[in-house]
Design a protein around this motif. Structure first.
Motif, mmCIF file in Angstrom:
data_model
loop_
_atom_site.group_PDB
_atom_site.id
_atom_site.type_symbol
_atom_site.label_atom_id
_atom_site.label_comp_id
_atom_site.label_asym_id
_atom_site.label_seq_id
_atom_site.Cartn_x
_atom_site.Cartn_y
_atom_site.Cartn_z
ATOM 1 N N GLY A 1 -3.498 -0.137 -5.606
ATOM 2 C CA GLY A 1 -2.980 1.084 -5.114
ATOM 3 C C GLY A 1 -2.580 1.184 -3.708
ATOM 4 N N GLY B 1 -4.658 -1.775 -2.502
ATOM 5 C CA GLY B 1 -4.072 -2.929 -2.946
ATOM 6 C C GLY B 1 -3.336 -3.797 -1.846
ATOM 7 N N ALA C 1 1.201 -6.900 -12.340
ATOM 8 C CA ALA C 1 1.090 -8.056 -12.760
ATOM 9 C C ALA C 1 2.235 -9.047 -12.493
ATOM 10 C CB ALA C 1 1.101 -7.716 -14.436
ATOM 11 N N LYS D 1 0.412 -10.334 -10.183
ATOM 12 C CA LYS D 1 -0.231 -10.525 -8.917
ATOM 13 C C LYS D 1 -1.684 -10.530 -9.189
ATOM 14 C CE LYS D 1 -0.751 -9.209 -4.057
ATOM 15 N NZ LYS D 1 -0.100 -8.201 -3.046
ATOM 16 N N ASP E 1 -2.849 4.277 -10.244
ATOM 17 C CA ASP E 1 -1.976 5.207 -10.247
ATOM 18 C C ASP E 1 -1.895 6.315 -11.120
ATOM 19 O OD1 ASP E 1 -0.838 3.796 -7.917
ATOM 20 O OD2 ASP E 1 0.941 3.497 -8.957
ATOM 21 N N ARG F 1 9.162 4.472 -19.339
ATOM 22 C CA ARG F 1 9.167 3.703 -18.186
ATOM 23 C C ARG F 1 10.629 3.452 -17.573
ATOM 24 N NH1 ARG F 1 4.304 -0.406 -16.854
ATOM 25 N NH2 ARG F 1 4.509 0.646 -14.941
ATOM 26 N N ARG G 1 13.388 -6.720 -15.126
ATOM 27 C CA ARG G 1 12.194 -7.144 -15.458
ATOM 28 C C ARG G 1 12.161 -6.762 -16.873
ATOM 29 N NH1 ARG G 1 7.017 -5.020 -12.394
ATOM 30 N NH2 ARG G 1 5.999 -5.601 -14.586
HETATM 31 N N1 UDP Z 1 -0.011 -2.850 -5.978
HETATM 32 C C1 UDP Z 1 -0.986 -3.146 -5.026
HETATM 33 N N2 UDP Z 1 -0.652 -4.232 -4.237
HETATM 34 C C2 UDP Z 1 0.441 -4.867 -4.409
HETATM 35 C C3 UDP Z 1 1.490 -4.484 -5.182
HETATM 36 C C4 UDP Z 1 1.314 -3.577 -6.146
HETATM 37 O O1 UDP Z 1 -2.117 -2.512 -5.365
HETATM 38 O O2 UDP Z 1 0.747 -5.850 -3.279
HETATM 39 C C5 UDP Z 1 -0.382 -1.490 -6.790
HETATM 40 C C6 UDP Z 1 0.763 -0.637 -6.750
HETATM 41 O O3 UDP Z 1 0.668 0.271 -5.684
HETATM 42 C C7 UDP Z 1 0.845 0.104 -8.308
HETATM 43 C C8 UDP Z 1 0.574 -1.183 -9.031
HETATM 44 O O4 UDP Z 1 -0.083 -2.370 -8.094
HETATM 45 O O5 UDP Z 1 -0.278 0.801 -8.414
HETATM 46 C C9 UDP Z 1 1.761 -1.811 -9.708
HETATM 47 O O6 UDP Z 1 2.066 -1.244 -10.610
HETATM 48 P P1 UDP Z 1 3.364 -1.633 -11.692
HETATM 49 O O7 UDP Z 1 3.578 -0.482 -12.550
HETATM 50 O O8 UDP Z 1 4.323 -2.197 -10.718
HETATM 51 O O9 UDP Z 1 2.536 -2.737 -12.429
HETATM 52 P P2 UDP Z 1 2.447 -3.077 -13.929
HETATM 53 O O10 UDP Z 1 2.239 -2.027 -14.656
HETATM 54 O O11 UDP Z 1 4.045 -3.589 -14.222
HETATM 55 O O12 UDP Z 1 1.433 -4.355 -14.171
#
Ligand code: UDP
Length: 243
Positions: A109, A136, A164, A166, A191, A214, A224
């Motif tokens: 986050g 993060g 994801a 990452k 979040d 979403r 995506r």
């Molecule tokens: N985030 C992070 N570092 C990064 C990129 C993203 O901590 O370098 C966090 C971002 O703040 C958010 C989460 O990763 O809290 C990404 O959420 P997203 O909804 O895009 O991810 P998904 O649910 O699709 O995996």
């Protein structure tokens, strides 16, 4: 453990309770295990990225996050027992380990968000032991320091919300030097705990329309999300041509 192959990604066929029990078992063991919760988008990304597919398939637990994955398992006639999303799994872990000697660390986050999430979690789940938190967005130079903080905190379960894929790559790359027992990739859940994002209402989640919620909330995700129809088309192709 029973696994169901969804386009080359071997999803664990378990209920949320069984997933919590497995994690409970790992906490009393000596090794480290990874848990990822792929949705249809990640399964499609894994089609294009063999390394990601390999990382997913080497996870201790790989639970289906999203109605799309469960639907695909039914179309393929190898039905999964239930959807086990990252957020629901983590909530269950907080409930299960509240008042127990099991420590959590929250990583991910924007700066300040993990801290708010930690406060909210402790408020909601009472005696949950949050051993630490870190945003993060740390630099590669900071990474050793972050790993040291996690290890020194004496945490058992590391919650990683870097998005994801990452977080999957990060966990895979660092597991060998982490001293916790379980690492869980949770996407944007931090979040949600911090109140910076909202989960779709229960009824929408149950009906399988979380993706639409979403998309309306975060239209930038539309590219995506094009993977969702591709995922369903691929599933029907597999069913019809059985390959
Ligand atoms: N985030 C992070 N570092 C990064 C990129 C993203 O901590 O370098 C966090 C971002 O703040 C958010 C989460 O990763 O809290 C990404 O959420 P997203 O909804 O895009 O991810 P998904 O649910 O699709 O995996």
């Amino acid at each position: 453990m029973d696994r169901v192959n969804i386009h080359g990604v071997n999803i664990s066929n378990i209920t949320i309770r069984e997933a919590v029990e497995k994690i409970q078992e790992w906490i009393s063991g000596n090794s480290i295990h990874s848990v990822y919760t792929p949705n249809a988008e990640i399964i499609m990304q894994a089609q294009r990225d063999p390394e990601l597919k390999n990382i997913l398939n080497n996870a201790g637990l790989l639970t289906p996050d999203g109605a799309g994955v469960v639907l695909a398992s039914r179309i393929l006639k190898t039905p999964l027992k239930s959807k086990v999303s990252g957020i629901d799994l983590v909530k269950n872990l907080f409930e299960t380990f509240s008042g127990k000697n099991v420590g959590f660390y929250i990583l991910g986050g924007r700066p300040g968000v993990a801290e708010i999430a930690a406060v909210n979690i402790m408020e909601k789940y009472g005696k949950v032991k949050i051993k630490g938190y870190y945003n993060g967005y740390f630099s590669p130079e900071e990474e050793d320091h972050v790993i040291d903080l996690i290890n020194q905190s004496g945490t058992d379960i590391l919650i990683v919300g870097l998005g994801a894929p990452k977080q999957e790559f990060w966990i895979h790359r660092n597991m060998y030097r982490l001293s916790c027992k379980v690492c869980i990739g949770v996407g944007g859940s931090i979040d949600i705990f911090a109140g910076k994002a909202t989960l779709a209402p229960e009824i929408i989640r149950k009906l399988g329309f979380e993706w639409l919620f979403r998309l309306i909330r975060e239209p930038r995700r539309y590219k995506r999300m094009m993977d969702l129809p591709r995922f369903i088309i691929l599933t029907y192709k597999k069913r019809i041509f059985k390959k």
